[in-house]
Design a protein around this motif. Structure first.
Motif, mmCIF file in Angstrom:
data_model
loop_
_atom_site.group_PDB
_atom_site.id
_atom_site.type_symbol
_atom_site.label_atom_id
_atom_site.label_comp_id
_atom_site.label_asym_id
_atom_site.label_seq_id
_atom_site.Cartn_x
_atom_site.Cartn_y
_atom_site.Cartn_z
ATOM 1 N N GLY A 113 3.976 -14.424 8.679
ATOM 2 C CA GLY A 113 4.650 -13.145 8.825
ATOM 3 C C GLY A 113 3.789 -11.986 8.378
ATOM 4 N N VAL A 114 4.224 -10.793 8.742
ATOM 5 C CA VAL A 114 3.536 -9.557 8.385
ATOM 6 C C VAL A 114 4.551 -8.661 7.686
ATOM 7 N N ASP A 115 4.177 -8.152 6.520
ATOM 8 C CA ASP A 115 5.033 -7.239 5.767
ATOM 9 C C ASP A 115 4.365 -5.874 5.696
ATOM 10 N N VAL A 116 5.133 -4.829 5.932
ATOM 11 C CA VAL A 116 4.624 -3.462 5.905
ATOM 12 C C VAL A 116 5.386 -2.677 4.852
ATOM 13 N N GLU A 117 4.641 -2.011 3.980
ATOM 14 C CA GLU A 117 5.246 -1.127 2.989
ATOM 15 C C GLU A 117 4.629 0.255 3.186
ATOM 16 N N GLU A 118 5.437 1.157 3.699
ATOM 17 C CA GLU A 118 4.960 2.501 4.007
ATOM 18 C C GLU A 118 5.570 3.491 3.021
ATOM 19 N N LYS A 119 4.700 4.189 2.317
ATOM 20 C CA LYS A 119 5.126 5.234 1.400
ATOM 21 C C LYS A 119 4.526 6.547 1.863
ATOM 22 N N MET A 120 4.864 7.610 1.171
ATOM 23 C CA MET A 120 4.389 8.923 1.595
ATOM 24 C C MET A 120 2.874 9.039 1.475
ATOM 25 N N THR A 121 2.284 8.485 0.436
ATOM 26 C CA THR A 121 0.841 8.627 0.227
ATOM 27 C C THR A 121 0.076 7.315 0.329
ATOM 28 N N GLY A 140 2.303 -23.414 -0.286
ATOM 29 C CA GLY A 140 1.041 -23.438 0.455
ATOM 30 C C GLY A 140 0.778 -22.169 1.232
ATOM 31 N N GLU A 141 1.315 -21.060 0.772
ATOM 32 C CA GLU A 141 1.174 -19.785 1.486
ATOM 33 C C GLU A 141 0.169 -18.885 0.779
ATOM 34 N N ARG A 142 -0.708 -18.276 1.550
ATOM 35 C CA ARG A 142 -1.679 -17.310 1.021
ATOM 36 C C ARG A 142 -1.365 -15.949 1.621
ATOM 37 N N LYS A 143 -1.920 -14.898 1.008
ATOM 38 C CA LYS A 143 -1.667 -13.539 1.492
ATOM 39 C C LYS A 143 -2.973 -12.772 1.596
ATOM 40 N N GLU A 144 -3.051 -11.959 2.622
ATOM 41 C CA GLU A 144 -4.156 -11.023 2.793
ATOM 42 C C GLU A 144 -3.521 -9.642 2.837
ATOM 43 N N THR A 145 -3.846 -8.796 1.870
ATOM 44 C CA THR A 145 -3.227 -7.478 1.772
ATOM 45 C C THR A 145 -4.276 -6.400 1.976
ATOM 46 N N VAL A 146 -3.949 -5.443 2.830
ATOM 47 C CA VAL A 146 -4.808 -4.284 3.066
ATOM 48 C C VAL A 146 -4.012 -3.059 2.665
ATOM 49 N N LYS A 147 -4.614 -2.234 1.821
ATOM 50 C CA LYS A 147 -3.950 -1.011 1.369
ATOM 51 C C LYS A 147 -4.775 0.189 1.792
ATOM 52 N N ALA A 148 -4.084 1.223 2.195
ATOM 53 C CA ALA A 148 -4.735 2.473 2.582
ATOM 54 C C ALA A 148 -4.021 3.627 1.899
ATOM 55 N N THR A 149 -4.790 4.602 1.495
ATOM 56 C CA THR A 149 -4.228 5.787 0.858
ATOM 57 C C THR A 149 -4.228 6.922 1.859
ATOM 58 N N ARG A 150 -3.116 7.551 1.972
ATOM 59 C CA ARG A 150 -2.991 8.695 2.879
ATOM 60 C C ARG A 150 -3.082 9.974 2.067
ATOM 61 N N ILE A 151 -4.111 10.714 2.281
ATOM 62 C CA ILE A 151 -4.254 11.999 1.622
ATOM 63 C C ILE A 151 -4.178 13.066 2.707
ATOM 64 N N GLN A 152 -3.052 13.697 2.779
ATOM 65 C CA GLN A 152 -2.822 14.768 3.737
ATOM 66 C C GLN A 152 -2.229 15.952 2.981
ATOM 67 N N PRO A 153 -3.075 16.688 2.265
ATOM 68 C CA PRO A 153 -2.552 17.751 1.393
ATOM 69 C C PRO A 153 -1.682 18.778 2.109
ATOM 70 N N ALA A 154 -2.086 19.192 3.306
ATOM 71 C CA ALA A 154 -1.313 20.220 4.007
ATOM 72 C C ALA A 154 0.083 19.702 4.353
ATOM 73 N N LYS A 155 0.188 18.480 4.855
ATOM 74 C CA LYS A 155 1.488 17.918 5.213
ATOM 75 C C LYS A 155 2.351 17.718 3.969
ATOM 76 N N ILE A 156 1.736 17.206 2.880
ATOM 77 C CA ILE A 156 2.490 16.992 1.649
ATOM 78 C C ILE A 156 3.001 18.324 1.103
#
Length: 148
Positions: A82-90, A116-132
Motif C-alpha cells: 500500500g501507499v500512504d500519503v500525509e499532506e500538510k501545509m508545509t 514482514g513489512e518494510r517501509k520506504e518513506t519520502v518526505k518533502a518540505t513545501r516552502i511557499q512563503p507568498a502562499k502561506i
C-alpha cells in the motif's frame, strides 16, 4: 579411464554449493534493484505531486493508484502492500509499504518486523512563503470579520 567415486561425491557438493551461491547473489541483486526503484519512483512522484498546479491537481486516491501501478510494473520481487500519503501545509510525506521476498517466516519477522513489512518513506518540505502569507492574511481577515 576410471575415476574414483569420491570425485563424483565432491563434485556434487561443489556444484550444489556453487549454484546456491549464484542464486543468492542474483536474488540479492534483484532485491536491491527493487529497493532502488521503489525509492526513485516514489521520489519522482513526490516531486510531481509537490509541483502540480491548481488546475492540474489530482486527488490523493488517483496519486496512490498511479504510484502503485508504476511500482507494480517495474518491480521484480517485492509485493507492494500500500501507499500512504500525509499532506500538510508545509510538508508532504509518502510512505510505500512492501513485503520482503523471503519465504521463511522466521527471517521475515527478523528483517521486516511482525508481519514482514518494510517501509520506504519520502518526505518533502513545501516552502511557499507568498502562499502561506496570503493564507495567513486571509485567515486573519476572516477572524476580524467574525469579531465585527
Amino acid at each position: 579411464m576410471k575415476k574414483d567415486a569420491y570425485f563424483t561425491v565432491e563434485a556434487t557438493f561443489v556444484v550444489t554449493i556453487t549454484m546456491l551461491l549464484v542464486v543468492a547473489v542474483l536474488y540479492t541483486g534483484l532485491y536491491v534493484h527493487d529497493r532502488i526503484i521503489t525509492e526513485t519512483v516514489t521520489e519522482r512522484w513526490t516531486a510531481r505531486w509537490e509541483h502540480q498546479t491548481e488546475e492540474e491537481k489530482f486527488s490523493v486516491g488517483k496519486f496512490k493508484k498511479k504510484l502503485n501501478k508504476e511500482l507494480s510494473e517495474k518491480l521484480f520481487l517485492v509485493p507492494i502492500y500500500g501507499v500512504d500519503v500525509e499532506e500538510k501545509m508545509t510538508s508532504l510525506s509518502i510512505c510505500v509499504r512492501y513485503g520482503l521476498p523471503v519465504s521463511l517466516s522466521f527471517l521475515k519477522r527478523v528483517w521486516g518486523g511482525e508481519n514482514g513489512e518494510r517501509k520506504e518513506t519520502v518526505k518533502a518540505t513545501r516552502i511557499q512563503p507568498a502562499k502561506i502569507k496570503w493564507d495567513a492574511d486571509a485567515v486573519k481577515q476572516e477572524k476580524g470579520a467574525e469579531n465585527d
